[in-house]
Design a protein around this motif. Structure first.
Motif, PDB file in Angstrom:
ATOM      1  N   SER A   1       0.787  -1.130  -0.102  1.00 56.41           N
ATOM      2  CA  SER A   1       0.025  -0.237   0.078  1.00 56.41           C
ATOM      3  C   SER A   1       0.926   1.314  -0.178  1.00 56.41           C
TER       4      SER A   1
ATOM      5  N   PRO B   1       3.207   4.287  -1.050  1.00 55.19           N
ATOM      6  CA  PRO B   1       3.786   4.940  -2.595  1.00 55.19           C
ATOM      7  C   PRO B   1       5.142   4.447  -2.842  1.00 55.19           C
TER       8      PRO B   1
ATOM      9  N   ALA C   1       1.976   4.779 -12.547  1.00 57.91           N
ATOM     10  CA  ALA C   1       0.969   5.494 -11.765  1.00 57.91           C
ATOM     11  C   ALA C   1       0.295   4.700 -10.671  1.00 57.91           C
ATOM     12  N   HIS C   2      -0.018   3.760 -10.822  1.00 60.23           N
ATOM     13  CA  HIS C   2      -0.313   2.637  -9.707  1.00 60.23           C
ATOM     14  C   HIS C   2       0.660   2.545  -8.725  1.00 60.23           C
TER      15      HIS C   2
ATOM     16  N   GLN D   1       3.341   4.501  -7.829  1.00 57.00           N
ATOM     17  CA  GLN D   1       3.429   5.867  -7.076  1.00 57.00           C
ATOM     18  C   GLN D   1       2.408   6.126  -6.373  1.00 57.00           C
ATOM     19  N   ARG D   2       0.911   5.822  -6.461  1.00 57.22           N
ATOM     20  CA  ARG D   2       0.045   6.020  -5.637  1.00 57.22           C
ATOM     21  C   ARG D   2       0.040   5.077  -4.576  1.00 57.22           C
TER      22      ARG D   2
END
Ligand code: TRP
Length: 337
Positions: free
Chosen positions: A232, A234, A261-262, A264-265
């Motif tokens: 979970s 980033p 992107a996923h 980094q989130r």
């Protein structure tokens, strides 16, 4: 004005790996369909820092040939040749050495970095310092117009073109041909440990001939973001080897962008990313491994291919040498026949 001719070369000091593949082999496979292309096994150049251990070089000549075929180079389209079997290259080197100062040789940034890294100091082999001149002989002897290389080879091409201009000015005609680089669109591939360079001596490579199991092990041992502890969290994409490889190898760029992107989130785990990379590398390397096994099983055939190409290259390089000698007035006996 000149027909395009491509020359590239590799030092045969180890098996080729996927860093070679993205940096150069991939472009050569593409280029062979459109251009006259020579690929040279640079055993002489490899000896400039392995003079004490020639077997390290000679043992790898056929390994590199097998890697070429594995990568998809086609002997009916690409001419393979062996540097030490082309005497014109050594002769040209001798002449060019007179056109280059020691100070200029010492300024070559790639050679300078290599000398430091190898810790040569006063034991620097003279042949090592001058290898860019020998490379200029290689390039000019084939009348190469294009040389696909990595960034680290740009100083060699610059030095080659300096020699070309100096020589042509000296003799007052266009005897030698200038060359230009073809740079890979992917930057240098880091090692699986995240170090800047993939290199045999660092043990951080994925070789073209590796087994499926070895590839998997390398991928799952790969350096990622050391601060990405929980799925979970980033994560960082910059400096993350798995993403560097996905960028270099994964055909689905949109998928890679989405994964980044996923990641980094937060919410995308390293294991999942490594699985995607493993699948992609297995798909890429399986046919190469097969071709490599078939190639290395018949060393006579590999030698024959290399010999045939070298004979063609010999005719061409002898011709350029004769022109160079003629332009310098070293063709003393030419009038006797
Ligand atoms: N210096 C190149 C390398 O280390 C090998 C090489 C030798 C080469 N001669 C060449 C590359 C001529 C291009 C053209 O990879």
């Amino acid at each position: 004005m000149h027909n395009p001719v491509i020359l590239t070369g590799d030092r045969p000091t180890g098996k080729l790996h996927i860093g070679h593949y993205v940096g150069s082999l991939r472009q050569r496979v593409e280029a062979q369909h459109h251009y006259r292309q020579f690929v040279m096994i640079a055993d002489l150049q490899a000896l400039t820092d392995n003079g004490h251990n020639p077997a390290k070089v000679t043992d790898h000549v056929l390994e590199v040939m097998a890697d070429y075929l594995a990568a998809g180079l086609d002997p009916t389209k690409t001419t393979f040749c062996l540097q030490s079997a082309l005497p014109a290259l050594a002769e040209l080197t001798t002449y060019y050495l007179n056109l280059v100062s020691v100070a200029r040789l010492e300024r070559n940034p790639t050679v300078k970095a290599e000398i430091q890294q190898k810790g040569f100091e006063r034991s620097l082999p003279a042949g090592f310092l001058i290898y860019p001149v020998s490379q200029a002989a290689d390039i000019t002897a084939f009348r190469a117009t294009h040389v696909p290389v990595g960034e680290d080879q740009l100083p060699m091409l610059e030095q080659t073109n300096e020699i070309v201009r100096r020589f042509n000015t000296l003799v007052g005609k266009e005897v030698l041909t200038e060359c230009q680089p073809i740079l890979s669109d992917t930057g240098r591939l880091p090692g699986i440990d995240g170090k800047a360079k993939m290199s045999k001596s660092l043990g951080n490579t994925i070789e073209l001939g590796m087994s499926a199991e070895e590839i998997k092990q390398a991928v799952f041992a790969m350096y990622t973001d050391p601060n990405h502890l929980k799925v979970s969290d980033p994560g960082q994409v910059e400096g993350n080897t798995v993403f560097a490889y996905l960028d270099a190898f994964h055909p689905d760029k949109a998928l890679v962008a989405e994964m980044k992107a996923h990641y980094q989130r937060g919410g995308l785990g390293d294991m999942r990313c490594k699985q995607v990379l493993n699948d992609c590398l297995q798909t890429l390397l399986a046919p190469m491994r097969e071709r490599r096994e078939a190639a290395i099983a018949d060393k006579h055939q590999l030698l024959r291919l290399l010999q045939q190409g070298t004979e063609q290259a010999r005719a061409l390089t002898d011709e350029v040498l004769a022109e160079v000698k003629g332009a310098m007035g070293l063709d003393y006996f030419a009038g006797l026949n």
